[in-house]
Design a protein around this motif. Sequence first.
Motif, PDB file in Angstrom:
ATOM      1  N   TRP A  24      41.879  59.492  46.780  1.00  0.00           N
ATOM      2  CA  TRP A  24      41.173  60.503  45.983  1.00  0.00           C
ATOM      3  C   TRP A  24      39.657  60.304  46.021  1.00  0.00           C
ATOM      4  N   GLY A  25      39.207  59.370  46.860  1.00  0.00           N
ATOM      5  CA  GLY A  25      37.781  59.116  46.964  1.00  0.00           C
ATOM      6  C   GLY A  25      37.247  58.210  45.873  1.00  0.00           C
ATOM      7  N   VAL A  26      38.127  57.441  45.239  1.00  0.00           N
ATOM      8  CA  VAL A  26      37.727  56.539  44.155  1.00  0.00           C
ATOM      9  C   VAL A  26      37.781  55.107  44.672  1.00  0.00           C
ATOM     10  N   GLY A  27      36.646  54.424  44.652  1.00  0.00           N
ATOM     11  CA  GLY A  27      36.570  53.051  45.124  1.00  0.00           C
ATOM     12  C   GLY A  27      37.262  52.067  44.200  1.00  0.00           C
ATOM     13  N   THR A  28      37.336  50.810  44.642  1.00  0.00           N
ATOM     14  CA  THR A  28      38.118  49.817  43.908  1.00  0.00           C
ATOM     15  C   THR A  28      37.388  49.244  42.699  1.00  0.00           C
ATOM     16  N   ALA A  29      36.063  49.096  42.758  1.00  0.00           N
ATOM     17  CA  ALA A  29      35.318  48.355  41.736  1.00  0.00           C
ATOM     18  C   ALA A  29      35.971  46.981  41.568  1.00  0.00           C
ATOM     19  N   GLY A  30      35.907  46.385  40.389  1.00  0.00           N
ATOM     20  CA  GLY A  30      36.505  45.076  40.150  1.00  0.00           C
ATOM     21  C   GLY A  30      35.502  43.942  40.265  1.00  0.00           C
ATOM     22  N   ALA A  31      35.946  42.749  39.899  1.00  0.00           N
ATOM     23  CA  ALA A  31      35.081  41.567  39.860  1.00  0.00           C
ATOM     24  C   ALA A  31      34.593  41.203  41.250  1.00  0.00           C
ATOM     25  N   MET A  32      33.306  40.913  41.367  1.00  0.00           N
ATOM     26  CA  MET A  32      32.753  40.449  42.635  1.00  0.00           C
ATOM     27  C   MET A  32      33.323  39.084  43.015  1.00  0.00           C
ATOM     28  N   ASP A  33      33.628  38.261  42.019  1.00  0.00           N
ATOM     29  CA  ASP A  33      34.275  36.970  42.248  1.00  0.00           C
ATOM     30  C   ASP A  33      35.631  37.028  41.565  1.00  0.00           C
ATOM     31  N   ASN A  34      36.625  37.528  42.281  1.00  0.00           N
ATOM     32  CA  ASN A  34      37.940  37.698  41.665  1.00  0.00           C
ATOM     33  C   ASN A  34      38.625  36.368  41.388  1.00  0.00           C
ATOM     34  N   LEU A  35      38.213  35.304  42.079  1.00  0.00           N
ATOM     35  CA  LEU A  35      38.790  33.990  41.825  1.00  0.00           C
ATOM     36  C   LEU A  35      38.309  33.438  40.481  1.00  0.00           C
ATOM     37  N   ALA A  36      37.047  33.681  40.159  1.00  0.00           N
ATOM     38  CA  ALA A  36      36.521  33.266  38.852  1.00  0.00           C
ATOM     39  C   ALA A  36      37.239  34.006  37.734  1.00  0.00           C
ATOM     40  N   LEU A  37      37.500  35.298  37.932  1.00  0.00           N
ATOM     41  CA  LEU A  37      38.217  36.073  36.924  1.00  0.00           C
ATOM     42  C   LEU A  37      39.648  35.571  36.779  1.00  0.00           C
ATOM     43  N   ALA A  38      40.325  35.356  37.893  1.00  0.00           N
ATOM     44  CA  ALA A  38      41.712  34.893  37.841  1.00  0.00           C
ATOM     45  C   ALA A  38      41.808  33.549  37.131  1.00  0.00           C
ATOM     46  N   ALA A  39      40.890  32.633  37.457  1.00  0.00           N
ATOM     47  CA  ALA A  39      40.915  31.309  36.838  1.00  0.00           C
ATOM     48  C   ALA A  39      40.623  31.389  35.348  1.00  0.00           C
ATOM     49  N   GLY A  40      39.634  32.217  34.961  1.00  0.00           N
ATOM     50  CA  GLY A  40      39.319  32.367  33.550  1.00  0.00           C
ATOM     51  C   GLY A  40      40.490  32.904  32.759  1.00  0.00           C
ATOM     52  N   ASN A  41      41.194  33.872  33.317  1.00  0.00           N
ATOM     53  CA  ASN A  41      42.365  34.416  32.626  1.00  0.00           C
ATOM     54  C   ASN A  41      43.483  33.387  32.537  1.00  0.00           C
ATOM     55  N   LEU A  42      43.675  32.592  33.585  1.00  0.00           N
ATOM     56  CA  LEU A  42      44.681  31.542  33.535  1.00  0.00           C
ATOM     57  C   LEU A  42      44.343  30.511  32.452  1.00  0.00           C
ATOM     58  N   LEU A  43      43.082  30.108  32.378  1.00  0.00           N
ATOM     59  CA  LEU A  43      42.675  29.119  31.387  1.00  0.00           C
ATOM     60  C   LEU A  43      42.962  29.571  29.962  1.00  0.00           C
ATOM     61  N   LEU A  44      42.862  30.872  29.718  1.00  0.00           N
ATOM     62  CA  LEU A  44      43.073  31.419  28.378  1.00  0.00           C
ATOM     63  C   LEU A  44      44.502  31.878  28.130  1.00  0.00           C
ATOM     64  N   GLY A  45      45.341  31.852  29.164  1.00  0.00           N
ATOM     65  CA  GLY A  45      46.690  32.369  29.002  1.00  0.00           C
ATOM     66  C   GLY A  45      46.742  33.879  28.958  1.00  0.00           C
ATOM     67  N   ASN A  46      45.723  34.540  29.516  1.00  0.00           N
ATOM     68  CA  ASN A  46      45.668  35.999  29.535  1.00  0.00           C
ATOM     69  C   ASN A  46      46.568  36.576  30.608  1.00  0.00           C
ATOM     70  N   ASP A  47      46.794  37.883  30.508  1.00  0.00           N
ATOM     71  CA  ASP A  47      47.381  38.620  31.605  1.00  0.00           C
ATOM     72  C   ASP A  47      46.503  38.450  32.837  1.00  0.00           C
ATOM     73  N   ALA A  48      47.104  38.395  34.018  1.00  0.00           N
ATOM     74  CA  ALA A  48      46.353  38.132  35.247  1.00  0.00           C
ATOM     75  C   ALA A  48      45.276  39.171  35.507  1.00  0.00           C
ATOM     76  N   ASN A  49      45.468  40.399  35.016  1.00  0.00           N
ATOM     77  CA  ASN A  49      44.510  41.476  35.271  1.00  0.00           C
ATOM     78  C   ASN A  49      43.665  41.806  34.048  1.00  0.00           C
ATOM     79  N   ALA A  50      43.609  40.902  33.083  1.00  0.00           N
ATOM     80  CA  ALA A  50      42.791  41.149  31.897  1.00  0.00           C
ATOM     81  C   ALA A  50      41.325  41.314  32.290  1.00  0.00           C
ATOM     82  N   ALA A  51      40.631  42.194  31.584  1.00  0.00           N
ATOM     83  CA  ALA A  51      39.223  42.476  31.890  1.00  0.00           C
ATOM     84  C   ALA A  51      38.313  41.428  31.262  1.00  0.00           C
ATOM     85  N   ALA A  52      37.167  41.219  31.899  1.00  0.00           N
ATOM     86  CA  ALA A  52      36.168  40.262  31.432  1.00  0.00           C
ATOM     87  C   ALA A  52      34.787  40.870  31.632  1.00  0.00           C
ATOM     88  N   VAL A  53      33.761  40.136  31.222  1.00  0.00           N
ATOM     89  CA  VAL A  53      32.384  40.578  31.385  1.00  0.00           C
ATOM     90  C   VAL A  53      31.762  39.830  32.555  1.00  0.00           C
TER      91      VAL A  53
END
Length: 328
Positions: A24-53
Amino acid sequence: MIEVLSSAALATVQDMGRTGSLRWGVGTAGAMDNLALAAGNLLLGNDANAAAVEIPVFPFKLRFDQDCAFALTGADCAARLDDAPLLPWWVHQASAGQTLTLGLPQGGMHRGSRAMLCLAGGVDVPEVLGSRSTQLRGAFGGHEGRALRRGDALRAVGEGQPCRTGFGLVPPALSLPLQADGLPAVRVLPAAEYLGFEEASRAAFWAGEWKITAQSDRYGFRLEGEALRPIAPMEMRSHGIVPGVIQVPHSGQPIIQMRDAQPSGGYPKFGTVIEADLWRLGQAPIGSRIRFVECNWDEAVAAQDEIEAWLERVRRMVDLHRSAPRMN
């Protein structure tokens, strides 16, 4: 609830990205460092796709208006909670009224360029097309479809809920290092038009250093180095592209498409940064120099397996900490 106290910081709410909408012409966006996001969510026990700042400009400051557990990953920014220094890649507890301040990135070659602030439960913003990521070009997703500014308030899904804190991990820049001749490196698969460039240019691409210029952002990294020359002029129809694709405009100076890349383009495709190394590129500071390492499909798959293995080790470590008896 957190309140942003900084202005013009270009911080955005990001999750793992918006998949399934390229048609539909919509780009992915998302974290530039997806590994940092994944690790942060794991550390907190969050859902793997939880949003962050995601925070790319410093200093950055915010206030916690309610008690909240949080994790800081990505660039080490000499963070302080009120006057107390904080460890990076660590889980912390904030009390209502405390102020978090992030300074300039530290750490020499591994200093990074973006910090990820993960909150217990994730940042509570609406999903748009299956993602909470901010799409700046389309002005949707995240917090009102824009970068955060002074006075913005964000709620955490897990505010007030108990969360084990006081532990962390060794960052992937140290656990999974990749360098070439003393410079940070990323691995690249040759792409469709690779053989359409002069042999000398192909050799120079792998042998040379490439500077990430000031004309770089979440949309794309513009590089400076020896110009890549085609064997003959290439005129192409616009076609689909994804983050990581390296295109070569008429200037011969490559552009690497990043997380906010548009979903189509007409420049020749020289190569593609492999998925397993996009986080490395996302942390490369403006003005720094990088090297490219040629790889094949099997090596790219093996690199992704290595990332998954690292995340699994983090997951096991977190489970051990969470199951350990609490000390009084």
